[in-house]
Design an enzyme around this catalytic site. Structure first.
Site, mmCIF file in Angstrom:
data_model
loop_
_atom_site.group_PDB
_atom_site.id
_atom_site.type_symbol
_atom_site.label_atom_id
_atom_site.label_comp_id
_atom_site.label_asym_id
_atom_site.label_seq_id
_atom_site.Cartn_x
_atom_site.Cartn_y
_atom_site.Cartn_z
ATOM 1 N N SER A 1 -46.183 -25.701 99.126
ATOM 2 C CA SER A 1 -45.349 -26.015 97.963
ATOM 3 C C SER A 1 -45.229 -27.519 97.743
ATOM 4 O O SER A 1 -45.183 -27.984 96.608
ATOM 5 C CB SER A 1 -43.962 -25.372 98.090
ATOM 6 N N GLU A 2 -45.190 -28.314 98.832
ATOM 7 C CA GLU A 2 -45.240 -29.765 98.690
ATOM 8 C C GLU A 2 -45.994 -30.396 99.851
ATOM 9 O O GLU A 2 -45.952 -29.901 100.987
ATOM 10 C CB GLU A 2 -43.839 -30.397 98.633
ATOM 11 N N THR A 3 -46.677 -31.499 99.533
ATOM 12 C CA THR A 3 -47.240 -32.391 100.530
ATOM 13 C C THR A 3 -46.584 -33.748 100.356
ATOM 14 O O THR A 3 -46.508 -34.261 99.226
ATOM 15 C CB THR A 3 -48.766 -32.513 100.387
ATOM 16 N N HIS B 1 -37.105 -30.441 101.204
ATOM 17 C CA HIS B 1 -37.683 -29.931 102.454
ATOM 18 C C HIS B 1 -38.812 -30.823 102.949
ATOM 19 O O HIS B 1 -38.973 -31.014 104.160
ATOM 20 C CB HIS B 1 -38.142 -28.482 102.284
#
Length: 274
Positions: free
Chosen positions: A45-47, A75
């Site tokens: 979902s995110e890097t 997060h």
């Protein structure tokens, strides 16, 4: 040279729960197109991309979904702070300071957890657009509101939140950012959370986010006012699940949670060169 990259499960103390984020440790700022390619390759979902910036203990931080850069991600910020301490980039007792698109964010140790200091994002009560209401099908909101490009929908019970089965294709053109579906946690098993939520972002490449720090920057002022509490226990009821402690402190939100590294690796020299 190869480029260190780690996968960290955030807002959990056990592997394979919470929300996984990739954390790429850079010696210097990188070009956005390359960071977007790495984030698409990681397909989380995110890097988060972290590099030294300014005085000791301060880093630049940017976040990318598989399809776009985002202005705030809780997060992946927690995952970045965890990685800086775990990999020796920062002393264990030193706070982490991040220069970001959302201003200066900080992280520090707090009773065995990591505490993030993030901006509170107020919600303006508002009726849902007719097209969004239709896309939500049988969902029966008891209240709704908007925070920037994000929509918040409050349901009657936590069971309603868990039972929601969204049509991601229908929602995708109607949501510029996130849809947050929430209810009070009464009726959940002990210890019952104050907030139960789920978060959807099909327009930014995330059909359902496992645990969303930025969404709790929105939930904090909304739920604190309605529940009459400044410190709230929160559970995000995705398939992986995750727990947070949320404290509203004026214009800021303190999010507290744990993190665990599940993978240490490196991009090959060819990939690291862009």
């Amino acid at each position: 040279m190869s480029q260190p990259i780690h996968v960290v499960d955030a807002f959990t103390s056990a592997p394979f729960r919470g929300n996984p984020a990739a954390v790429c440790l850079l010696d210097a700022p990188a070009e956005a197109p390359w960071m977007q390619q790495v984030a698409a390759e990681m397909n989380l979902s995110e890097t988060a991309f972290v590099h030294p910036a300014g005085p000791p203990g301060t880093c630049g931080l940017r976040w990318f979904t598989p399809t776009t850069e985002v202005p705030l991600c809780g997060h992946a910020t927690l995952a970045a702070a965890h990685t800086l301490w775990a990999e020796g980039w920062l002393p264990q007792e030193s706070p982490a300071r991040f220069e970001t698109a959302s201003g200066l964010l900080t992280a520090q140790r707090h009773g065995g957890k990591i505490e993030l200091d993030l901006p509170a994002l107020p919600v303006e009560p508002a009726p849902l657009p007719a097209a969004l209401t239709a896309a939500l099908q049988d969902l029966q909101p008891v209240a709704s509101g908007r925070s920037g490009a994000h929509w918040l929908v409050q349901l009657a019970t936590a069971a309603d939140v868990r039972a929601f089965r969204p049509d991601h294709a229908a929602l995708r053109p109607l949501l510029p950012e996130l849809l947050i579906v929430t209810a009070a946690g009464q009726g959940d098993p002990e210890p019952a959370p104050d907030i139960v939520s789920r978060v959807f972002g099909p327009a930014i490449g995330i059909d359902e986010d496992p645990v969303t720090g930025a969404a709790h920057c929105i939930l904090a002022p909304w739920c604190s006012e309605r529940l009459g509490k400044e410190i709230l226990l929160a559970h995000q009821a995705s398939a992986r699940g995750g727990e947070l402690e949320v404290e509203l402190r004026g214009p800021r939100v303190l999010l507290r949670g744990s993190a665990v590294t599940v993978l240490r690796g490196a991009l090959t020299p060819q990939a690291a060169a862009g």
